[in-house]
Scaffold this active site. Sequence first.
Site, PDB file in Angstrom:
ATOM      1  NE  ARG A 177       3.841   1.834   2.051  1.00  0.00           N
ATOM      2  CZ  ARG A 177       4.690   1.656   2.592  1.00  0.00           C
ATOM      3  NH1 ARG A 177       5.754   0.448   1.904  1.00  0.00           N
ATOM      4  NH2 ARG A 177       4.717   1.153   3.917  1.00  0.00           N
TER       5      ARG A 177
ATOM      6  CE  LYS B 137       4.251   6.752   3.355  1.00  0.00           C
ATOM      7  NZ  LYS B 137       4.729   7.844   4.065  1.00  0.00           N
TER       8      LYS B 137
ATOM      9  CG  HIS C 171       7.894   8.304   7.765  1.00  0.00           C
ATOM     10  ND1 HIS C 171       7.698   7.245   8.079  1.00  0.00           N
ATOM     11  CD2 HIS C 171       6.770   9.610   7.402  1.00  0.00           C
ATOM     12  CE1 HIS C 171       6.437   7.069   8.229  1.00  0.00           C
ATOM     13  NE2 HIS C 171       5.964   8.564   6.930  1.00  0.00           N
TER      14      HIS C 171
ATOM     15  CB  SER D 292       0.825   2.722  12.187  1.00  0.00           C
ATOM     16  OG  SER D 292      -0.751   2.782  12.289  1.00  0.00           O
TER      17      SER D 292
ATOM     18  CE  LYS E  48       3.447  10.662  11.865  1.00  0.00           C
ATOM     19  NZ  LYS E  48       4.107  10.460  10.415  1.00  0.00           N
ATOM     20  CB  THR E  49      -2.351  11.827  12.829  1.00  0.00           C
ATOM     21  OG1 THR E  49      -1.755  10.873  12.098  1.00  0.00           O
ATOM     22  CG2 THR E  49      -3.922  12.471  12.121  1.00  0.00           C
TER      23      THR E  49
ATOM     24  CG  ASP F 137       3.654  11.270   6.069  1.00  0.00           C
ATOM     25  OD1 ASP F 137       3.504  10.779   6.709  1.00  0.00           O
ATOM     26  OD2 ASP F 137       3.993   9.881   4.651  1.00  0.00           O
TER      27      ASP F 137
ATOM     28  NE  ARG G 126      -3.271   5.178   4.127  1.00  0.00           N
ATOM     29  CZ  ARG G 126      -1.757   5.602   4.705  1.00  0.00           C
ATOM     30  NH1 ARG G 126      -2.296   7.138   5.278  1.00  0.00           N
ATOM     31  NH2 ARG G 126      -1.185   4.201   6.028  1.00  0.00           N
TER      32      ARG G 126
END
Length: 666
Positions: free
Chosen positions: A184, A329, A348, A366, A370-371, A385, A450
């Site tokens: 991004r 996003k 988020h 990051s 979390k994942t 997410d 990704r």
Amino acid sequence: MASNGNGEFSFGNATASVTAARNGLAKIQTHPKKNNGICHDDSTPPVKAQTIDELHSLQKKRSAPTTPIKGTQGAFTPTISEEERQKQQLQSISASLASLTRETGPRVVRGDPARKSETPRASHSSHHYFTPTISVSDSSLKFTHVLYNLSPAELYEQSIKYEKGSFITSTGALATLSGAKTGRSPRDKRVVKDETTEDDLWWGKGSPNIEMDEHTFLVNRERAVDYLNSLDKVFVNDQFLNWDPENRIKVRIVSARAYHSLFMHNMCIRPTPEELENFGTPDFTIYNAGQFPCNRYTHYMTSSTSIDLNLARREMVILGTQYAGEMKKGLFSVMHYLMPKRQILSLHSGCNMGKNGDVALFFGLSGTGKTTLSTDHNRYLIGDDEHCWSENGVSNIEGGCYAKCIDLSREKEPDIWNAIKFGTVLENVVFEEHTREVDYSDKSVTENTRAAYPIEYIPNAKLPCVGPHPKNVILLACDAFGVLPPVSKLNLAQTMYHFISGYTALVAGTEEGVKEPQATFSACFGAAFIMLHPTRYAAMLAEKMQKHGATAWLVNTGWSGGRYGVGSRIKLPYTRKIIDAIHSGSLSNATYKKTEVFGLEIPTEVEGVPSEILDPVNTWSDKKAYKETLLKLGGLFKKNFDTFTTYKIGKDNKLTEEILAAGPIF
């Protein structure tokens, strides 16, 4: 039977058998037809086609809509024809692509131009097209072909045939490239500042919202629309955001690349054929002209890339970047504006649900885990997410997952590994040329590789992606300073403070000899996407937690016994035991004591976790160094929070004062 001189034979009206003994081939037997003696294979009827094109047309069948249009009741109510419905659909798409200087849209027709034997003409009633009157220019003389809501298989064909750099990998995923931009571009994101947004949105220091005026937006919109209209074909996706049917948003994405269309097919909620028939006018439209740059001499532009949001027009324009994550996003930013207006909290976060219906939200930047921690085979995945918390409970905003792929392995993340199959988009990965096997450790293109896939590719996904009100709110931090406890129970004021702070610490390591951790703060654990002041989201979170009896936890997945380079990272099995204790409810009933400086409530015992590590001071051999590091981190929190102290919220600013009081005390 006649020979062509090369040993090959052609059969006319002969009724004979030939033995090709020369080369050892078996006997070829032909059976004479009794009535006329013509030799042919009569095991199947002949193909009903006069030409190759006709034969190809028989290969594909079109399904007719099976659901009546809403509002048609009774035998005497006139029903809309399929042709009229498609005409209305094309009128809607043409209106979306309307150039503001010409006021009306282009001539649009459905289908791939490569498959048309000739350009559609107005006299051909078999074509579904829409031709408004528009001022004379070259664009009025051509049709723009619309490839509407294509299936993954059709988008694969388009991508591989027309987009250089698109390949099928060994597992069936589509590998593609996002061009020069592999991530991004937050500094190139602009939001129109007008009468509506001037007082509503968060502007200024710390805010992700960089202003532009409406005139500049329209200049960029015109540039994007003119580019899209100049193409022979554009891809149009009509899809939904938010699994909560009462608060669903209709979105239209107009793009030039099949890769972008497949990406959004995966990431948004896919409508059923019946829902598509009645889609109508979208609530929000994206114009993705990412292959075409913005004009750097345009006011407010600082590069050839611009991602522009106009909340009044409910439109987004993308110029100068083909990175697909801008669309995902960008829509999340829109939801961060639209949902709070309905008293719905946009978050988020990851979200999962236990077999007893207990829902947990996971926040974390990051590297915090979390994942890893929200992916639990004993629990259902609601989403990874983006979520909404309304009076109906929690709901996923998206229809898919956008997972990081760097160093992905089957052993560590089997669900993501197995989700990379036909239909999945792989961005910027490197693969072996012959076998097409992906090397997930290769960073040749970018570290930000990704995978985008539908959520149903995850075996324990909960469909539809909704759940009851959350029972636990888990804030994850990877504290490389080593002074935050492995788990703390937060009161409401502390929850708001740490939610607004959005803390984690990155290990430097990029420069030789630099070993000092670097504190990172991202408001609401997603500062790049929020539209309102962080305090407003925090207040909504606290209100909903209080109303529905949710408990907040701060979980440190970082270091213990010293900062990075001195101590060691808290073992993942210990963190999993802590998360399990939160889910089971046993941690709510534990005995607690308070830490100094941050004033955190920490349990004295957690099943399966060594008690000595629960209070970080116990793990440091140098107690003086611990105190100095603790005070240093507290100072960094305080300095970061200075950005938010000027915003007043609550009666007589009491809420602001409560949040500030929940921070570190020196």
